[in-house]
Structures are given as structure tokens and as C-alpha cells.
Design a protein around this motif. Sequence first.
Motif, PDB file in Angstrom:
ATOM      1  N   SER A 317       0.840  -1.193   0.000  1.00 53.09           N
ATOM      2  CA  SER A 317       0.000   0.000   0.000  1.00 53.09           C
ATOM      3  C   SER A 317       0.877   1.244   0.000  1.00 53.09           C
ATOM      4  CB  SER A 317      -0.917   0.032   1.225  1.00 53.09           C
ATOM      5  OG  SER A 317      -1.995  -0.860   1.080  1.00 53.09           O
ATOM      6  N   ILE A 318       0.411   2.237  -0.709  1.00 55.29           N
ATOM      7  CA  ILE A 318       1.063   3.553  -0.683  1.00 55.29           C
ATOM      8  C   ILE A 318       0.430   4.346   0.451  1.00 55.29           C
ATOM      9  CG2 ILE A 318       1.433   5.703  -1.950  1.00 55.29           C
ATOM     10  CD1 ILE A 318       1.367   4.077  -4.538  1.00 55.29           C
ATOM     11  N   PHE A 319       1.257   5.003   1.236  1.00 57.62           N
ATOM     12  CA  PHE A 319       0.737   5.760   2.371  1.00 57.62           C
ATOM     13  C   PHE A 319       0.458   7.204   1.992  1.00 57.62           C
ATOM     14  CE2 PHE A 319       2.991   2.250   4.498  1.00 57.62           C
ATOM     15  CZ  PHE A 319       1.976   1.801   5.335  1.00 57.62           C
ATOM     16  N   LYS A 320      -0.598   7.727   2.588  1.00 54.70           N
ATOM     17  CA  LYS A 320      -0.987   9.123   2.357  1.00 54.70           C
ATOM     18  C   LYS A 320       0.152  10.052   2.756  1.00 54.70           C
ATOM     19  CE  LYS A 320      -5.503   9.543   1.219  1.00 54.70           C
ATOM     20  NZ  LYS A 320      -6.044  10.430   0.192  1.00 54.70           N
ATOM     21  N   GLY A 321       0.277  11.118   1.999  1.00 54.95           N
ATOM     22  CA  GLY A 321       1.283  12.124   2.342  1.00 54.95           C
ATOM     23  C   GLY A 321       2.580  11.980   1.591  1.00 54.95           C
ATOM     24  N   THR A 322       2.715  10.915   0.772  1.00 63.13           N
ATOM     25  CA  THR A 322       3.947  10.796   0.006  1.00 63.13           C
ATOM     26  C   THR A 322       4.130  12.009  -0.898  1.00 63.13           C
ATOM     27  OG1 THR A 322       5.121   9.507  -1.692  1.00 63.13           O
ATOM     28  CG2 THR A 322       2.728   9.410  -1.744  1.00 63.13           C
ATOM     29  N   LYS A 323       5.335  12.485  -0.980  1.00 61.05           N
ATOM     30  CA  LYS A 323       5.633  13.645  -1.824  1.00 61.05           C
ATOM     31  C   LYS A 323       5.912  13.224  -3.265  1.00 61.05           C
ATOM     32  CE  LYS A 323       7.588  16.265   2.049  1.00 61.05           C
ATOM     33  NZ  LYS A 323       8.803  16.879   2.615  1.00 61.05           N
ATOM     34  N   HIS A 324       5.960  11.915  -3.475  1.00 61.86           N
ATOM     35  CA  HIS A 324       6.328  11.400  -4.807  1.00 61.86           C
ATOM     36  C   HIS A 324       5.328  10.324  -5.221  1.00 61.86           C
ATOM     37  CE1 HIS A 324      10.052  13.547  -4.057  1.00 61.86           C
ATOM     38  NE2 HIS A 324      10.243  12.822  -2.974  1.00 61.86           N
ATOM     39  N   LEU A 325       4.075  10.713  -5.347  1.00 57.84           N
ATOM     40  CA  LEU A 325       3.021   9.730  -5.589  1.00 57.84           C
ATOM     41  C   LEU A 325       3.209   8.987  -6.900  1.00 57.84           C
ATOM     42  CD1 LEU A 325       0.415   8.359  -4.783  1.00 57.84           C
ATOM     43  CD2 LEU A 325      -0.865  10.295  -5.705  1.00 57.84           C
ATOM     44  N   GLN A 326       3.503   9.689  -7.971  1.00 63.78           N
ATOM     45  CA  GLN A 326       3.629   9.015  -9.272  1.00 63.78           C
ATOM     46  C   GLN A 326       4.820   8.075  -9.302  1.00 63.78           C
ATOM     47  OE1 GLN A 326       1.222   9.034 -11.516  1.00 63.78           O
ATOM     48  NE2 GLN A 326       0.140  10.314 -10.027  1.00 63.78           N
ATOM     49  N   GLU A 327       5.935   8.508  -8.726  1.00 67.22           N
ATOM     50  CA  GLU A 327       7.111   7.634  -8.688  1.00 67.22           C
ATOM     51  C   GLU A 327       6.832   6.399  -7.823  1.00 67.22           C
ATOM     52  OE1 GLU A 327       8.673  11.760  -9.546  1.00 67.22           O
ATOM     53  OE2 GLU A 327       7.177  10.891  -8.209  1.00 67.22           O
ATOM     54  N   THR A 328       6.102   6.596  -6.722  1.00 67.73           N
ATOM     55  CA  THR A 328       5.773   5.475  -5.855  1.00 67.73           C
ATOM     56  C   THR A 328       4.838   4.502  -6.566  1.00 67.73           C
ATOM     57  OG1 THR A 328       5.966   6.984  -3.957  1.00 67.73           O
ATOM     58  CG2 THR A 328       4.991   4.834  -3.548  1.00 67.73           C
ATOM     59  N   LYS A 329       3.916   5.033  -7.359  1.00 70.29           N
ATOM     60  CA  LYS A 329       3.025   4.153  -8.126  1.00 70.29           C
ATOM     61  C   LYS A 329       3.810   3.349  -9.159  1.00 70.29           C
ATOM     62  CE  LYS A 329      -1.446   6.507  -7.723  1.00 70.29           C
ATOM     63  NZ  LYS A 329      -2.512   7.248  -8.447  1.00 70.29           N
ATOM     64  N   GLU A 330       4.809   3.968  -9.749  1.00 74.53           N
ATOM     65  CA  GLU A 330       5.637   3.242 -10.710  1.00 74.53           C
ATOM     66  C   GLU A 330       6.354   2.076 -10.018  1.00 74.53           C
ATOM     67  OE1 GLU A 330       5.999   3.490 -14.104  1.00 74.53           O
ATOM     68  OE2 GLU A 330       4.194   4.692 -13.783  1.00 74.53           O
ATOM     69  N   PHE A 331       6.849   2.345  -8.802  1.00 70.68           N
ATOM     70  CA  PHE A 331       7.526   1.281  -8.058  1.00 70.68           C
ATOM     71  C   PHE A 331       6.533   0.190  -7.668  1.00 70.68           C
ATOM     72  CE2 PHE A 331       9.155  -0.346  -3.881  1.00 70.68           C
ATOM     73  CZ  PHE A 331      10.214  -1.074  -4.409  1.00 70.68           C
ATOM     74  N   LEU A 332       5.327   0.589  -7.235  1.00 71.29           N
ATOM     75  CA  LEU A 332       4.283  -0.374  -6.888  1.00 71.29           C
ATOM     76  C   LEU A 332       3.949  -1.263  -8.077  1.00 71.29           C
ATOM     77  CD1 LEU A 332       1.986  -1.585  -5.198  1.00 71.29           C
ATOM     78  CD2 LEU A 332       0.590   0.397  -5.806  1.00 71.29           C
ATOM     79  N   LYS A 333       3.769  -0.654  -9.238  1.00 68.74           N
ATOM     80  CA  LYS A 333       3.438  -1.438 -10.429  1.00 68.74           C
ATOM     81  C   LYS A 333       4.548  -2.418 -10.784  1.00 68.74           C
ATOM     82  CE  LYS A 333       2.176   2.041 -13.158  1.00 68.74           C
ATOM     83  NZ  LYS A 333       1.648   2.709 -14.384  1.00 68.74           N
ATOM     84  N   PHE A 334       5.782  -2.039 -10.502  1.00 72.79           N
ATOM     85  CA  PHE A 334       6.899  -2.924 -10.828  1.00 72.79           C
ATOM     86  C   PHE A 334       6.943  -4.134  -9.896  1.00 72.79           C
ATOM     87  CE2 PHE A 334      11.283  -4.316 -10.024  1.00 72.79           C
ATOM     88  CZ  PHE A 334      11.635  -4.740 -11.296  1.00 72.79           C
TER      89      PHE A 334
END
Length: 431
Positions: A317-334
Amino acid sequence: MKKAIFLVLSILLTAFTFVGCSSKPAASGDPAASTNEPVELSFLTWGNQAHLDLYKKLIDKFTQSHPNIKVKLESVPFPDYQQKVTVLAAGQELPDIGWVSERMVPQFMANGILEDVSDIKQDANFKMDDFIPSTLELFKKEEKLYGIPFSTPPSVMFYNKDLIEKAGLKSPNDLAKEGKWTWEEFEKTAKDITSGTGASKIYGANFFRDWKTWIILSSYAWSNGSGPFNKEMNQFTWNDQYGTETLSMLQRMMFTDGSHPKAGEQVSFESGKIGMFFDVYSYVSKARAIKDFKWDIAPMPSGSQGSAPMLGQAGYSIFKGTKHLQETKEFLKFIASEEGVQATSAYFVPPRTSVLNSDLFLKQPDNPDPAHIKQAVIDEMPKAHFQPGHVEWQKIDNTILAGFDQLFGQTAQPQDIMKSLEEKINPILKK
């Protein structure tokens, strides 16, 4: 002249005001927020060293295609993980992404600290249809998705084949095939395996990974049509025949037969001094390192309604408040991609259909017999019960552990413990 200067200043002020209103910085959730600027993401897990080594390799591979994104990997012991995240949330210091288990999700959702990742489903390359639909249910709320599963392990029984053979007993796998692997047979087997005293003592069985994992004992009640809680998670239902029988079984094994370690004794399955050990399949990452004896896995013992393993689940899960949401989503998808799940299937039961039935999962080096993985894992998954979760789970967990402490200290009898737990837990569940 003054009028002309004033007019120029007015025009400039209006222009700056217009620019300020129409060109605000992109929010972290906007696609424009994803740039090629160097960023560092924090990734929190409760993984052991083998898990961490695997993720370090995955991170290195991700960095090859995303050289601007650095991922910092951290681990917190599972018993402390939920409290750690709660403290980080209070201090507004949450990681960008982390593992979450089934028992944590209700609380984290209620506290609003998980990020909606529903838009990942729109990425055709992610192949969302490959996920077993039931594995996504935990992370859904009001048509939104707050996480992606990576592990759906049922509880299994790891057993020491050498000790079973030395005692002249049939294997649990063979007994399960014959429909004879019952809780009564399990208890008898544990007693038959037990031998020795002191430092050379061999125990027939151990239910506890760390003296806090009481939840796996729920399988006894589930296999008899009962359980610690009702489906709505608003009533404690272990104060019945099967809850009392669960504690009575453990009481006999600890204090009458001596076939189970007493509380506080640190005797691991890896030591070769435990005949049967209960854990989710993910424990295989430790078991593979065992070289001093032969081991295997078998299904959970059966009650009046068959076997009923506990189904653990973990996701990203991605946590609220991340300053890098799109980059984190890219990592999640990977890491949740087919490639990522193929890699993590070395240790975790995969939620993707394409990986679950593959040789990559079944035939990992030093794995149990593939036929027994099918028997104890894949065939048992439809029968499994999810680990319960609740927004007040930490209070519930601590209350039940206090009840087990009474059993371990022989200060109360099973029926009295269950009655007391019902009185204490029902008010918590109904808050």
C-alpha cells in the motif's frame, strides 16, 4: 510621467497575479508531479533477511529503468509493525510505501492513511485480470482500491520427516489423503514423537512462532464450524465448546504430555527438536536452509467439518502524504507486476493465477515436494479463513494474549479464560 509609471506597475502587478493564480505547482497526485528529478522513496516491510535480499535485487532492477528513483528498504519485526506505522502516522513521518497485512488494513483504512491506487487498473500492461479476484477484496472500499496483494499464504504444518519415521508413524500427508489427519491424530502423533529431557528434549509440536501468534490456533474452531469471532467481527464467539477445547488441547500438550514447549522456551523448528510446527507457507524461506534433517509440509488437521487453514494476506500500500506519488506508483506497479510476483513467489504464495500454478512457484530449489505444495497450499486455499481484522485489533490482540498468559501460568482454567475474554472483548468489538 507619474501616471505612466503607475500604469506600467499596475500592468506588471496584474500579470504576476495572473501567473501566480494559473501556474500553481503540481500536486503530488498530478501526473505532472512525476519528473526526472532525483527522488528517494522509503519502503517499509517486516521481512526477514532472505526477503530483504530478494527485494534489494528487485530494487536494483527497478533502478535500472528508473535511474532517478532511489528506494530505501527498511524492516520492522512483525509484532511491532502495526504500532510502528501508527506512531509514524501520528508524527506525519509515514514511509512512501509498505507492506500491510489483513489485520492492519481495517485500522489503516479507518485512519485514512492509505492512498487510493485504483487508477493502476487502467494500465493494460499491469494485467490486473491476472489477479485471483478474491485476493483484491481486502483492499477494496467503496469501489476504490487501497493496495495490491503480493502474498496469500494459508497456514500449513511443517514437519520433521526424520522424527516421524523414527517414531514409526505414517506421514501426515498420507493420513490426509486417507481423511484421517484429524486433531486427535495430530495430538497423538505429537505425544508419540516427544522424547528426552532437558537440553536433549524433543517436542512433538509447537503452535507459536514467537509466543504471540495465537491466531493460528483458530483453525481448531474453524474446522468445527466455529471460530474466535463472528463474520461481522462484532462478537467474540470463542467462549464455546470449541474455544474451550482449543485451550484444553494446548493445556494437555504443555502440562500433561509435555509434547509442546512451555511459554518462554525458545525451541525452533530449525533446531530439529520440534516434530511439527505451524506457520503460514512463507516460513518456507527459513525452512529451505535446513540441512540437518528432512522436512516437508502437510495440511492443517481436520475437525468435524474438514480442514480449515488460516489465510494470511499481505499487500503493498502507498501511504498518504507521500511527496512522490507518481514515482511510488511506478515502483508499486513494478514489484506487483507479473515479473515482480514471479520473483517474490520464491517465498510467498502468489495472488496471480499465471504464477500460482507455474513450475517457477512449485519447483523452487529446496522446496517441499510439489505434490505436497498442491495438497497443503493450493488445494487448501478455497477452504481457508482470513485472519480477522478490526480497527481496534491491537487492543483485542493484547487482551487475548493476556488470556493465554493465564493458561501458560496455570492461573485459570480454559472455560474461565474464555468467559473472561468474552466479557472484555465484546465491548471493544462493538465500539
